[in-house]
Design an enzyme around this catalytic site. Structure first.
Site, PDB file in Angstrom:
ATOM      1  N   CYS A 121     -77.648  -5.926  -8.957  1.00 29.25           N
ATOM      2  CA  CYS A 121     -78.813  -5.591  -8.149  1.00 29.25           C
ATOM      3  C   CYS A 121     -78.686  -6.308  -6.812  1.00 29.25           C
ATOM      4  O   CYS A 121     -77.857  -7.198  -6.655  1.00 29.25           O
ATOM      5  CB  CYS A 121     -80.104  -6.002  -8.843  1.00 29.25           C
ATOM      6  SG  CYS A 121     -81.514  -5.042  -8.232  1.00 29.25           S
ATOM      7  N   CYS A 123     -81.585  -7.507  -5.081  1.00 24.00           N
ATOM      8  CA  CYS A 123     -82.799  -8.260  -4.703  1.00 24.00           C
ATOM      9  C   CYS A 123     -82.594  -9.762  -4.509  1.00 24.00           C
ATOM     10  O   CYS A 123     -83.282 -10.373  -3.705  1.00 24.00           O
ATOM     11  CB  CYS A 123     -83.937  -7.979  -5.669  1.00 24.00           C
ATOM     12  SG  CYS A 123     -83.511  -8.223  -7.396  1.00 24.00           S
ATOM     13  N   LYS A 196     -86.942   0.789 -16.808  1.00 21.82           N
ATOM     14  CA  LYS A 196     -87.415  -0.519 -16.354  1.00 21.82           C
ATOM     15  C   LYS A 196     -88.781  -0.322 -15.697  1.00 21.82           C
ATOM     16  O   LYS A 196     -88.916   0.430 -14.738  1.00 21.82           O
ATOM     17  CB  LYS A 196     -86.429  -1.119 -15.353  1.00 21.82           C
ATOM     18  CG  LYS A 196     -86.867  -2.480 -14.849  1.00 21.82           C
ATOM     19  CD  LYS A 196     -85.829  -3.117 -13.945  1.00 21.82           C
ATOM     20  CE  LYS A 196     -86.287  -4.475 -13.483  1.00 21.82           C
ATOM     21  NZ  LYS A 196     -85.307  -5.105 -12.582  1.00 21.82           N
ATOM     22  N   LYS A 249     -86.895  -2.299 -20.595  1.00 21.19           N
ATOM     23  CA  LYS A 249     -87.360  -3.585 -20.083  1.00 21.19           C
ATOM     24  C   LYS A 249     -88.768  -3.446 -19.501  1.00 21.19           C
ATOM     25  O   LYS A 249     -88.982  -2.525 -18.724  1.00 21.19           O
ATOM     26  CB  LYS A 249     -86.395  -4.034 -18.990  1.00 21.19           C
ATOM     27  CG  LYS A 249     -86.749  -5.350 -18.362  1.00 21.19           C
ATOM     28  CD  LYS A 249     -85.734  -5.689 -17.311  1.00 21.19           C
ATOM     29  CE  LYS A 249     -86.075  -7.004 -16.671  1.00 21.19           C
ATOM     30  NZ  LYS A 249     -85.090  -7.398 -15.689  1.00 21.19           N
ATOM     31  N   SER A 275     -88.833 -12.724 -18.925  1.00 20.14           N
ATOM     32  CA  SER A 275     -89.306 -14.078 -18.639  1.00 20.14           C
ATOM     33  C   SER A 275     -90.755 -14.303 -19.048  1.00 20.14           C
ATOM     34  O   SER A 275     -91.091 -15.330 -19.649  1.00 20.14           O
ATOM     35  CB  SER A 275     -89.122 -14.380 -17.156  1.00 20.14           C
ATOM     36  OG  SER A 275     -89.795 -13.421 -16.364  1.00 20.14           O
TER      37      SER A 275
HETATM   38  C1  PBG Z   1     -84.588  -7.513 -10.468  1.00 20.35           C
HETATM   39  C2  PBG Z   1     -84.742  -8.092 -11.816  1.00 20.35           C
HETATM   40  C3  PBG Z   1     -85.927  -8.549 -12.383  1.00 20.35           C
HETATM   41  C4  PBG Z   1     -85.616  -9.016 -13.645  1.00 20.35           C
HETATM   42  C5  PBG Z   1     -84.250  -8.829 -13.826  1.00 20.35           C
HETATM   43  N1  PBG Z   1     -83.724  -8.236 -12.683  1.00 20.35           N
HETATM   44  C6  PBG Z   1     -87.277  -8.687 -11.908  1.00 20.35           C
HETATM   45  C7  PBG Z   1     -87.905  -7.714 -11.057  1.00 20.35           C
HETATM   46  O1  PBG Z   1     -87.699  -6.498 -11.170  1.00 20.35           O
HETATM   47  O2  PBG Z   1     -88.683  -8.181 -10.240  1.00 20.35           O
HETATM   48  C8  PBG Z   1     -86.620  -9.584 -14.594  1.00 20.35           C
HETATM   49  C9  PBG Z   1     -86.147 -10.462 -15.625  1.00 20.35           C
HETATM   50  C10 PBG Z   1     -87.186 -11.197 -16.341  1.00 20.35           C
HETATM   51  O3  PBG Z   1     -88.377 -11.189 -16.023  1.00 20.35           O
HETATM   52  O4  PBG Z   1     -86.797 -11.857 -17.299  1.00 20.35           O
HETATM   53  N2  PBG Z   1     -83.623  -6.532 -10.390  1.00 20.35           N
HETATM   54 ZN    ZN Z   2     -83.420  -6.085  -8.179  1.00 23.45          ZN
END
Ligand code: PBG
Ligand code: ZN
Length: 322
Positions: A121, A123, A196, A249, A275
């Protein structure tokens, strides 16, 4: 046959009988441990993640040591997240051959027999914190694909067994599969974050890796938590594009989605015990409201729903429980 001939309690009579009649089991093979590796940390400086008690950010060296330790405890797979020093508009450090994830993959593959997976990713690598390229305040789908494909390729070149795109752009699985195959990585597995959701349960993670978007939210690319039929379409599309493993997810608030995808599509299915699901239970246990058995029970529910693989921050604790 009814009561009194049929007595269900016969089968719960003692631990031995309950054990042989147990329908669902959790084994170390079911677990994938997510790890955070931070580029500018020096060896020995392990940073506890405040929003996720018991989880840490590791330097490269410490991550490799921790991976070795966990492998000795029975861990089979690991999922790596990188925290780079340099961020820019397009997240170009995500596909730096010497980037933090690429180095970690190489070393962990070298020093362990773990299945090494990487989060693909942008981000964590973009200044704006979005998972795609931004133009005039919008996340541009098609331009993002090239960057994601290059990122996946760099992970494969470093030796990753599995790449896991988590951005939710349309067409990314196809773009990644094409890029991998063109470069001779037709054996690299794609585990797509197929469904997701735009979830509030990611909050502790964003704090952990500093990837909160600087403007807006992720609702134009992540799914509406209200939608289930759409998840099946997303999953089918990813399969058509060449995904090998489908992921849902978060996990706990989406057990119906896990069950549906596993039953309808019959392919290896993973679920991300995110998380927020981790921190929520941890907080309850630390406060004395819950016992640790709640961890086992919630992991079990994910497996019972149909997940073959569970990505969980509880993986190290699970290995010690059994
Ligand atoms: C971003 C990403 C996220 C997580 C994994 N990859 C968070 C989001 O989309 O803001 C979340 C993982 C977690 O909360 O354990 N690509
Ligand atoms: Zn991301």
């Amino acid at each position: 046959m009814e009561f009194p001939i049929t007595r269900m309690r016969r089968m719960r009579k003692n631990p031995q009988i309950r054990n042989i009649l147990r329908e669902t089991r959790l084994t170390p093979e079911n677990f994938i441990y997510p790890m955070f590796i931070k580029e500018d940390l020096s060896q020995g400086k392990i940073e506890p993640i405040l929003t996720m008690p018991g989880q840490n950010r590791y330097s490269l060296e410490d991550a490799v040591d921790e991976a070795k330790r966990l492998e000795e405890n029975g861990l089979k797979s690991i999922l790596l997240f990188g925290m780079p020093v340099k961020k820019d508009d397009v997240g170009s450090s995500a596909y730096n051959a010497d980037g933090i994830v690429q180095q970690a993959v190489e070393q962990i593959k070298d020093e362990t027999n773990l299945v090494v997976m990487t989060d693909v990713c942008l981000c964590q690598y973009t200044t704006h914190g979005h998972c795609g390229i931004v133009e005039n305040g919008e996340i541009i789908n098609d331009e993002t694909l090239e960057h994601l494909a290059l990122t996946a390729l760099s992970h494969a070149e470093a030796g990753a067994d599995v790449v896991a795109p988590s951005d939710m752009m349309d067409g990314r699985v196809e773009a990644i599969r094409e890029m991998l195959d063109l470069n001779g990585f037709d054996d690299t597995i794609i585990m797509s974050y197929a469904a997701k959701y735009a979830s509030a349960f990611y909050a502790p993670f964003r704090e952990a890796v500093c990837s909160a978007p600087s403007f807006g939210d992720r609702k134009t690319y992540q799914m509406d938590p209200a939608n289930a039929v759409e998840a099946l379409r997303e999953a089918e599309l990813d399969l058509t594009e060449g995904a090998d493993i489908l992921m849902v997810k978060p996990a706990l608030a989406y057990l119906d989605i896990i069950k549906m995808i596993k039953e309808e599509l019959k392919v290896p299915t993973a679920a991300y015990n995110v998380s927020g699901e981790y921190s929520m239970l941890k907080a309850g246990i630390d406060a004395g409201y819950l016992t640790e058995d709640a961890i086992y029970e919630s992991l079990l529910s994910i497996r019972r729903a149909g997940a073959d693989l569970i990505i969980s921050h509880f993986a190290p604790e699970f290995l010690e429980m059994f």
